[in-house]
Scaffold this motif. Sequence first.
Motif, short mmCIF file in Angstrom:
data_model
loop_
_atom_site.label_atom_id
_atom_site.label_comp_id
_atom_site.label_asym_id
_atom_site.label_seq_id
_atom_site.Cartn_x
_atom_site.Cartn_y
_atom_site.Cartn_z
N ALA A 15 0.83 -1.21 0.00
CA ALA A 15 0.00 0.00 0.00
C ALA A 15 0.87 1.25 0.00
CB ALA A 15 -0.93 0.00 1.20
N GLN A 18 2.38 1.63 -3.53
CA GLN A 18 1.45 1.91 -4.62
C GLN A 18 0.59 3.15 -4.39
OE1 GLN A 18 -0.74 -1.75 -4.82
NE2 GLN A 18 1.07 -2.96 -5.32
N SER A 19 0.33 3.49 -3.12
CA SER A 19 -0.71 4.49 -2.85
C SER A 19 -0.25 5.67 -2.01
CB SER A 19 -1.91 3.81 -2.16
OG SER A 19 -2.41 2.75 -2.94
N TYR A 20 1.01 5.70 -1.59
CA TYR A 20 1.44 6.76 -0.68
C TYR A 20 1.12 8.14 -1.24
CZ TYR A 20 4.39 9.78 2.13
OH TYR A 20 4.83 10.80 2.94
N LYS A 22 -0.86 9.10 -3.62
CA LYS A 22 -2.28 9.33 -3.84
C LYS A 22 -2.98 9.70 -2.53
CE LYS A 22 -6.20 7.07 -6.15
NZ LYS A 22 -6.66 5.81 -6.78
N LEU A 23 -2.62 9.01 -1.44
CA LEU A 23 -3.24 9.28 -0.14
C LEU A 23 -2.79 10.63 0.41
CD1 LEU A 23 -2.93 5.70 1.39
CD2 LEU A 23 -5.05 6.85 0.70
N LYS A 60 -10.02 -3.40 1.48
CA LYS A 60 -9.53 -2.22 0.78
C LYS A 60 -8.50 -1.52 1.66
CE LYS A 60 -13.78 -1.30 -1.84
NZ LYS A 60 -14.82 -0.28 -2.14
N GLU A 62 -6.17 0.62 1.06
CA GLU A 62 -6.04 2.05 0.81
C GLU A 62 -7.14 2.83 1.51
OE1 GLU A 62 -7.11 3.90 -3.16
OE2 GLU A 62 -4.93 3.88 -3.34
N LEU A 65 -6.56 2.86 5.33
CA LEU A 65 -5.52 3.82 5.71
C LEU A 65 -6.05 5.24 5.66
CD1 LEU A 65 -2.61 2.14 3.74
CD2 LEU A 65 -2.66 2.45 6.23
N LEU A 66 -6.83 5.56 4.64
CA LEU A 66 -7.38 6.90 4.51
C LEU A 66 -8.31 7.22 5.68
CD1 LEU A 66 -7.74 9.48 2.87
CD2 LEU A 66 -9.59 8.34 1.62
N ASP A 108 -7.97 10.99 -7.61
CA ASP A 108 -6.52 11.15 -7.69
C ASP A 108 -6.19 12.63 -7.73
OD1 ASP A 108 -3.80 11.05 -8.21
OD2 ASP A 108 -4.00 9.23 -9.40
#
Length: 418
Positions: A15, A18-20, A22-23, A60, A62, A65-66, A108
């Motif tokens: 996560a 791939q998503s740092y 974006k978050l 999920k 991501e 985490l959000l 995004d």
Amino acid sequence: MSEQPDPARAAAEAAARQSYGKLVAYLAARMRDVAGAEDALADAFAAALERWPQTGVPQKPEAWLLTVARRRRVDAVRRQLASEAGRDHLRLIAEEIEARMADEDLPDERLRLMFACAHPAIEAGVRAPLILQTILGFDAATIASAFLVSPATMGQRLVRAKSRIRETGIPFRVPERAELGERLDAVLEAIYAAFAEGWSDPAGTETRRRNLATEGIWLGRLVASLMPDEPEALGLLALMLFAEARRAARRNAGGDYVPLAAQELALWDGALIDEAEILLRRAATKGVVGRYQLEAAVQSAHTTRRLTGRTDWVAIKHLYDALSVIAGSPVVSINRAVAIAEADGAAAGLNALDELGGDKRLADYQPYWAARAGLLARLGKILEATEAYDRAIGLERDPAVRRFLQERRAGLGRTAKD
């Protein structure tokens, strides 16, 4: 018996990889506070490492985490706000959070955050490093290495820049076309720096660099799609695609480094090269020539070897001459010297390198010493070439490239005996 991998830690690392960005971008766009978003997300990752081994990895990750990062941020605001007005503000924040829980599609916001980091109110020299940290999660030491400054200095600059965004209320938005020019350079520089970090790890073996080349190309495509008439955005994407097309040829079956001149042409990705050529031709129709178009043109000249069987070093030298006027960086100067050596002889190339001797940034820059060693060897200056190879070997981080340089150095001894 080998230790079994921890699935919870692996999921958290995936996560993060791939998503740092974006978050962080999503949180920062709503908080107007980049550092606060990073802190909240760091708390969320810490919570994941603590809780996921007991509760299992959520469906999920991501979204989980959000949600946790938002709640941590609310807790921070609660501690900071004590007045009646503060409590009202907190209530509004809480309502917004509850209205947008984990099942939503996460928009995004990375491009908006990139342009916020490239705002004129941010010191010019820190805009690209700031984008790399906020979007891709680079630490200050990694960024400092890429920009040839100390980690402590880079860390201080990044902290000041984030404070500047918060204190001045810099908007998180893609600017109007009239504002783009002054900020686009920083955005493109950051994208290319990200790609270059991933490119320097061709096997994808370092966790902190994994997927960075892919991420850089993704960001390049995003900017090019947003600004299809911007020649430098097209040029940068073409440049990255030309380079990525050669990835499979950069190592042989044994993992050894293969220099460009010795690469197997059948391993180059023809589809990526064709796409890059189309982008470069589109950029050329826009009437403005910039750094990335020229660098892409250099790569295009190299790829013509697929068709002609030889490299047009005279054309490449002329392209580097133009590049040195537009972007006179040490990297350009070194590559120009190599092109001069191929077009006009090793002595001419070495003279071009000697002209850079006063640049202190080159003292610990491996490509300078590797290029110098190669030219000295061609001129039969074995002792000086050996010393230069020793410097290059000591500075090189990639084991495969280090082995290549060591083999070249060992070859000097054989040449001297012959």
